[in-house]
Each structure stands twice: as structure tokens, then as C-alpha cells.
Design a protein around this motif. Structure first.
Motif, mmCIF file in Angstrom:
data_model
loop_
_atom_site.group_PDB
_atom_site.id
_atom_site.type_symbol
_atom_site.label_atom_id
_atom_site.label_comp_id
_atom_site.label_asym_id
_atom_site.label_seq_id
_atom_site.Cartn_x
_atom_site.Cartn_y
_atom_site.Cartn_z
ATOM 1 N N PHE A 186 0.836 -1.190 0.000
ATOM 2 C CA PHE A 186 0.000 0.000 0.000
ATOM 3 C C PHE A 186 0.877 1.248 0.000
ATOM 4 O O PHE A 186 1.941 1.309 0.662
ATOM 5 N N ALA A 187 0.421 2.256 -0.732
ATOM 6 C CA ALA A 187 1.106 3.552 -0.692
ATOM 7 C C ALA A 187 0.600 4.340 0.519
ATOM 8 O O ALA A 187 -0.616 4.448 0.729
ATOM 9 N N PHE B 111 -0.372 9.327 9.943
ATOM 10 C CA PHE B 111 -0.129 8.313 8.906
ATOM 11 C C PHE B 111 -1.483 7.811 8.361
ATOM 12 O O PHE B 111 -2.421 7.591 9.133
ATOM 13 N N SER B 112 -1.522 7.641 7.094
ATOM 14 C CA SER B 112 -2.780 7.154 6.478
ATOM 15 C C SER B 112 -2.473 6.163 5.356
ATOM 16 O O SER B 112 -1.430 6.241 4.703
ATOM 17 N N THR C 140 11.599 7.095 11.187
ATOM 18 C CA THR C 140 12.428 6.027 10.593
ATOM 19 C C THR C 140 11.737 4.672 10.778
ATOM 20 O O THR C 140 11.705 3.832 9.877
ATOM 21 N N GLY C 141 11.187 4.472 11.982
ATOM 22 C CA GLY C 141 10.451 3.235 12.236
ATOM 23 C C GLY C 141 9.217 3.118 11.355
ATOM 24 O O GLY C 141 8.865 2.024 10.884
ATOM 25 N N MET C 142 8.530 4.247 11.117
ATOM 26 C CA MET C 142 7.357 4.215 10.243
ATOM 27 C C MET C 142 7.764 3.887 8.807
ATOM 28 O O MET C 142 7.067 3.152 8.094
ATOM 29 N N ALA C 143 8.942 4.421 8.421
ATOM 30 C CA ALA C 143 9.406 4.134 7.046
ATOM 31 C C ALA C 143 9.787 2.682 6.884
ATOM 32 O O ALA C 143 9.728 2.113 5.768
ATOM 33 N N ALA C 144 10.164 2.049 7.998
ATOM 34 C CA ALA C 144 10.533 0.632 7.920
ATOM 35 C C ALA C 144 9.305 -0.262 7.757
ATOM 36 O O ALA C 144 9.429 -1.442 7.385
ATOM 37 N N ALA C 145 8.106 0.265 8.048
ATOM 38 C CA ALA C 145 6.891 -0.551 8.000
ATOM 39 C C ALA C 145 6.363 -0.665 6.562
ATOM 40 O O ALA C 145 6.223 0.350 5.878
#
Length: 694
Positions: A2-3, A66-67, A191-196
């Protein structure tokens, strides 16, 4: 996959919350480090809650920012667990930075544990979405986020530890540090969100229909800001209260220190007082016993101070005492103690090896006190008498040493003053006798033990009788009749001369009233004034009230003032004597020729008579110098139109010589001894003088 996308406003708010949470953490660290006892535990608990809530809120706002293309939600239990992890991590961090020391090894372990806790909070919060299938994390970014969390935690611990103490620049430094720490926390989160990674077709098991993420974010922001603001406000208010309390504590400590100083020092001279002297003596006794040492106790009493005090007033006397204290301080060693223990009494405690050392020190003090003092534009001279007691030998305790030094001081005064004396055992008996005499004298007036005797004053050569001189005697119940020269000096030293003098004046006027009522209206009475009485503020009113009480004309009373008293402060004496003269009281200058008269002042004195001192009369027939002095005094009196009285006439030759010189009145044992009123009237009747007077 998902984007994903982010709400920029919420991202910005998450950064602001992170910075504010960081500043709150730094401030809480400062408050906890200065708190004591139970207060420290309360600050730790409250600080952990505020800091943990702030960090968690930053994370949750970032989550809400975040969405995905699918509905999202968060499991309450797992979200609450992430909040507890944030609070627990914050408590650990605050506890760690408030330790006395924080070595690098402890910072490293603390960074690992705190970073793991922050990362655990973040990824537990992510798990609260309950995604199906599960979130896939990019290993490199995952590891980077954990590394960022640990590095940020280590930096935060070091910064918080360094900035926990209050200083003038602590607040701007905390603000700058909060920016760095907030950016690090946000960096770790995103950074953690980008890793998801969210696979296409994923479903959020915690999604709630109808919940608006924007409104939920707003509520969390408001609540979080309120919690952090309240924490900061409470911290600031408590800090101000602590600062005020600290100021009050300092002021109280200073006040206690000042009170302690005042309790242990003389208010006038700033020298140690008797209380501090007692402590120093106690230490000296213990030190001498322990080290087999010696010391001297010197009791000092100023010679002539009361005369200065009476003549110039208490203000000048106080200034003189201050100057005396300074001189003594400058002449002794710093380890010696000089204390003021009474009006003009000082005690010097000096560590000496031999009596000769004490003698040298005493002689040094005598020398500096003998030098004239310049006080308020006046040149004043006093001396001191010093009594010395040595330890061991002259006493075994404080009381003995002070008593024996005092006894030696009285002996020094008896030797002529301005000397020092070492204590000898025989001195104690004399001192105790003097002290007992002073105690008895204080009660003499109450017990009606004082009596007046009257000595006739006759016109030269042998009458008629012109009047009498009132002379006080003390009828002591155990010692018998005590002459004035034995108790008047004690009365002057203790100040008892003022009430005794008032009683003498009242009794003399009462007796004169009795004689006037009996028809002897041409008689007058002479009363001596001491220097202390003469300088007393109530003298004029006392004389006026006494005359009025006994309905006596002022001309019936003659006040005798010694030449030295009248000349000591000539200008002040002139004012007092002029007021007495204006009242109608007659003034007699007693002991004339023994002082230091200035003819310039003598001619201005409102005196009616001069009394030639008995010292010039004693050897009048054999000593041509005395005869010349008496002749000069008589000539001076005639020039100034003063009545000349010669006292101490004991032989017919003196009587004849004084009459021939031109003395107007004579007084002495040849013509009549001091006697009681009844004996005086009887003697006059038998000798016929009363008939001539009548």
C-alpha cells in the motif's frame, strides 16, 4: 504494498510535542535532583508520567498523521501498554540522571535500556493496529530506528545529567537541548514508520467506523499540552517557592548568626561578653590541663571613667569605652580574649608561659591606656588598674580565677591605681569584706542606718555660730559607726551615692526646719555634693522639691562642690551652678587650692564662699609655703568678694593665724566636732555660743 501518506500539520504537531516533552524531561530532572526525601519520589512519579505521556503522544500523533487507502484504528489495550512502556522508560531515565555520578559505562547501559524501551513503545503502538497480514519491516530501517533510539537516549541522558543543576544559563541551554532531543525522537519514530511495509489487501483489525482521526489527534494534542504545561507550571512555581524558601532560610541563618553574635558580644564595644568569656575560659582550663599549660586572667577597671561619664555624659563615656576597647585589642595577641564584663570593667584571658610574660602584657596595656584619648573633640585621660590571677596556682575553676583577679585589681586601686598586681591569698579577705560592705550599704537606707551629724561653722575667731555642715555617718548594726571615708567611695563606685545624697539633703533640710521653728532662723546648713550627684540630671529638681517640702528659704541651704568637680567641665558646671544660684541656693567651692582652678572660670562661678582645704591648715604654723598659699586664697576671695572658710582648725595657733589673715569663718575640732542635733544644741548652750548667736 500500500502507498502511505502523512498529514503535514499533524507531523508538525508531533515535532512540537516531542520538543516540549524533551524540555519537560530536562526540567523534571532538575527538580528531582534538588528535591529531598518523599518530595523526590513524588517528583519522580509525576515527572515520569508527564514525560512518558509527552513521548507517547508524539508517537500517537505521528501514527494518526499516517494514512493508508484502508480504514485504520488502534487497539485500546495494546495502545495503553505502549503508554505504560513510555512512562516506565521515562521513570528509568529520570532516576538514572539524578544519581550522584553518571560514568560513561552507565550512560551506555542506560542508553541501551532506554532506547529499547522507546523502540518497544513505538513498535507496540504499531502492533495496536492489528494488521492482517502482519506488518512487514525493512530490516535495515528497523535496525536504524532502534540505533537512533539508543543514540538519542544516550545523548538525552548525558544532556539531562549535565543540565540538572540550576544556573543562570540553564533555561536557554535546556531549550536548545530540547530541540535536539525532540528532533532525535521524531527521527526515530518516522524512521520506524518508514521501515513498516503494508501488503496490498491488508486489513486493520482495530479499525473503528465513524472515528475521525483528525479530531482524535486534536484531543490528544490538547490533553498532552495541558499535561506538559501543568507539569512545567508546577515545576516553575515550586522552583520559585524553593528559591523564596532558600532566601528565607539564608535570611534566617543570617539572623540566627546575628543573634548568636549579639548573645556572645557586647553591643557597644563588640568585644566578647561574659557568656563568651565563660566559654573561652572553659576551653583554656581544659587545654591547660591536657597540655600542662598556663594562662593568665587579668581583671581591669578603668580609673577615672566615672568622673568622665558624670562630667561629659553617657554618650561621651560610651565613645571612650569603644576607644579603650580598640586600644586593648590592638595591644594583645589575636589568640588572646579581651571581654567587657561590666560598665568599665574588662577581662583579658591570655596564654602565657611565666608570670613575667603576664607582667609584660599588663604593663603594655597600662601604657596604651595612659595615652590621652581624643573623643568628640575632647582630650580625655584615664588609666586602668589590673589584677592578675595565674592558672594553675591562683584558682582551680573560672569562679576562683575571676574572683581572685578581681581581688588583685582592688588591691591595685588601693596602691594608687594605674598599676597591676598579682593575686595573693591575703587579698581575698579584703575583697570579701568590701563586697559584704557594698551589700550592706544597699540596705542601709531601707533600714534607716544612715544618720547625720552636724559640725558648727563659726564666725572668726570664736563665734557666733553661723550654721552647720551636715556630715553623713553609717550606724552599722554589726560594725558600729562607720566614717564616710570608708563607705562614700564604695557608694560612688556603685552609684548608691545618688540616693544617699538625696537622703542627706532631705534630712538636713528637715532638721533645719526644726531649728528654724525653734527660733534659730539665722542658721544655715551646708551639704556636700559628690561628682556623681553634681552631674545627675535630676539635681535641680531634687533641690527645688526638697526646699519646698520643708518650706525652707533657698538662702538657708549651701551646697558644697569640690574645686575639681566644678572645674572638670567648666562650661557645664557654670550652667548648673548658675541655675542653683538663680534659685537662691548658696554655692561653696570646697577643698579650694587642691585642684586646677582657672581664674578665668573662677571669677564667673556664682559662688558665695571658698573653703580652704584642711591640708593647708594642718602645718600652717610651721610651713611658710602653706601660709603663703592660704594668704593668697584669702586675698583672692576678698578680691572676688567671696566669704573665706577655713576647715580643719584644731589648734589655737591656727585659729589666731587664720583670723589674722582675714578668714571670715572657721570650722574644725577646736571649735566643735560633728555631733547629733541634740548634742549640738546642748554644747552651744553650755559654751554660751548659742546665747551669742541668739
Amino acid at each position: 504494498m500500500f502507498a502511505s501518506s502523512y498529514n503535514s500539520l499533524l507531523v508538525l504537531f508531533s515535532l512540537l510535542v516531542a520538543i516540549l516533552a524533551s524540555y519537560t524531561a530536562l526540567d523534571m530532572a532538575g527538580r528531582i535532583s534538588t528535591a529531598k526525601g518523599r518530595a523526590a519520589h513524588w517528583w519522580l512519579a509525576g515527572g515520569a508520567c508527564a514525560m512518558g505521556t509527552g513521548i507517547w503522544s508524539m508517537h500517537f500523533i505521528g501514527m494518526l498523521a499516517f494514512s493508508l487507502p484502508i480504514p485504520l484504528g488502534y487497539d485500546p489495550a495494546i495502545t495503553a501498554l505502549s503508554l505504560l512502556l513510555a512512562i516506565a522508560s521515562s521513570a528509568f531515565a529520570l532516576w538514572l540522571v539524578c544519581q550522584e555520578s553518571l560514568p560513561w559505562t552507565r550512560i551506555a547501559w542506560g542508553a541501551v535500556l532506554l532506547g529499547a524501551g522507546v523502540a518497544g513503545m513505538h513498535y507496540t503502538g504499531m502492533a495496536a493496529m492489528r494488521m492482517s497480514p502482519s506488518i512487514v519491516y525493512v530490516p535495515s530501517l528497523f535496525a536504524l530506528s532502534v540505533a537512533i533510539a539508543m543514540l538519542a537516549s544516550g545523548a538525552a541522558l548525558w544532556i539531562a545529567f549535565r543540565l540538572r543543576r540550576h544556573s543562570p544559563l540553564v533555561r536557554p541551554l535546556r531549550a536548545a537541548a530540547a530541540l535536539v532531543m525532540g528532533a532525535a525522537i521524531v527521527g526515530m519514530h518516522y524512521t520506524g514508520m518508514a521501515a513498516a511495509q503494508f501488503p496490498v489487501g491488508s486489513v486493520c483489525g482495530a479499525a473503528r467506523s465513524g472515528v475521525n482521526a483528525g479530531w482524535l489527534a486534536l484531543v490528544i494534542i490538547v490533553v498532552t499540552l495541558a499535561v506538559l504545561a501543568i507539569a512545567l507550571i508546577v515545576s516553575v512555581l515550586d522552583l520559585r517557592l524553593e528559591a523564596r524558601t532558600s532566601v528565607l532560610a539564608v535570611s534566617l541563618a543570617e539572623a540566627n548568626q546575628e543573634l548568636t553574635y549579639l548573645a556572645l558580644h557586647d553591643n557597644l564595644t563588640k568585644l566578647p561578653n561574659r557568656m563568651l568569656l565563660t566559654d573561652r575560659l572553659d576551653r583554656a582550663l581544659h587545654g591547660a590541663d591536657r597540655n600542662n599549660g598556663r594562662f593568665a586572667v587579668m581583671f581591669m577597671d578603668l580609673d577615672g571613667f566615672k568622673t568622665v561619664n558624670d562630667a561629659y555624659g553617657h554618650h561621651i563615656g560610651d565613645l571612650l569605652l569603644v576607644e579603650v576597647a580598640r586600644r586593648i585589642e590592638s595591644s594583645v595577641r589575636q589568640e588572646d580574649t579581651i571581654a567587657r564584663v561590666g560598665g568599665d570593667e574588662f577581662v583579658l584571658l591570655a596564654r602565657v608561659g611565666e608570670p613575667a610574660d603576664a607582667a609584660t602584657l599588663a604593663d603594655k596595656v597600662l601604657t596604651v591606656i595612659r595615652e590621652p584619648f581624643q573623643v568628640a573633640g575632647r582630650t580625655l585621660r584615664v588609666s586602668t588598674s589590673i589584677g592578675v590571677a595565674m592558672y594553675p596556682g591562683d584558682g582551680i575553676d573560672q569562679h576562683d580565677l575571676l574572683t581572685n583577679a578581681d581581688a588583685a585589681m582592688y588591691h591595685a586601686k588601693a596602691l594608687g591605681r594605674n598599676v597591676y598586681c598579682f593575686f595573693e591569698t591575703s587579698m581575698n579577705a579584703n575583697v570579701h569584706e568590701q563586697l559584704q560592705l557594698v551589700q550592706d550599704l544597699r540596705l542601709a537606707l531601707e533600714r534607716n542606718e544612715l544618720i547625720l551629724q552636724y559640725q558648727p561653722k563659726l564666725a572668726a575667731p570664736s563665734g557666733p555660730m553661723l550654721g552647720v555642715e551636715a556630715l553623713v555617718r553609717w550606724a552599722h548594726p554589726a560594725r558600729g559607726l562607720i566614717a564616710p571615708d570608708q563607705f562614700i567611695p564604695l557608694a560612688e563606685k556603685t552609684g548608691l551615692i545618688v540616693p544617699i545624697g538625696a537622703w542627706v539633703l532631705d534630712e538636713a533640710c528637715r532638721q533645719m526646719r526644726v531649728w528654724h521653728d525653734a527660733g534659730r532662723r539665722d542658721w544655715s546648713v551646708a551639704v556636700n555634693l559628690s561628682a556623681l550627684q553634681f552631674g545627675h540630671a535630676s539635681l535641680l529638681q531634687m533641690v527645688r522639691d526638697t526646699l519646698a517640702r520643708h518650706a525652707l528659704e533657698p538662702g538657708c541651704l549651701t551646697l558644697e562642690v569640690t574645686e575639681s568637680t566644678a572645674m572638670r567641665n567648666a562650661d557645664a558646671s557654670l550652667r548648673i551652678l548658675q541655675q542653683l544660684s538663680d534659685m537662691g541656693v548658696r554655692i561653696s567651692i570646697d577643698d579650694f587650692g587642691t585642684g586646677y582652678s582657672s581664674l578665668l572660670y573662677l571669677k564667673r562661678l556664682p559662688a558665695s564662699e571658698l573653703k580652704i582645704d584642711r591640708g593647708f591648715i594642718r602645718d600652717l604654723a610651721r610651713d611658710t609655703e602653706d601660709a603663703a598659699i592660704v594668704s593668697a586664697i584669702v586675698a583672692l576671695g576678698e578680691t572676688l568678694n567671696l566669704n573665706i572658710v577655713a576647715e580643719g582648725v584644731e589648734t589655737a595657733a591656727q585659729q589666731e593665724f587664720l583670723t589674722r589673715l582675714g578668714c571670715d569663718s572657721l570650722q574644725g575640732f577646736l571649735l566643735g566636732r560633728p555631733m547629733s542635733p541634740d548634742d549640738l544644741v546642748e554644747a552651744l548652750s553650755q559654751d554660751g555660743m548659742f546665747n551669742r548667736a541668739a
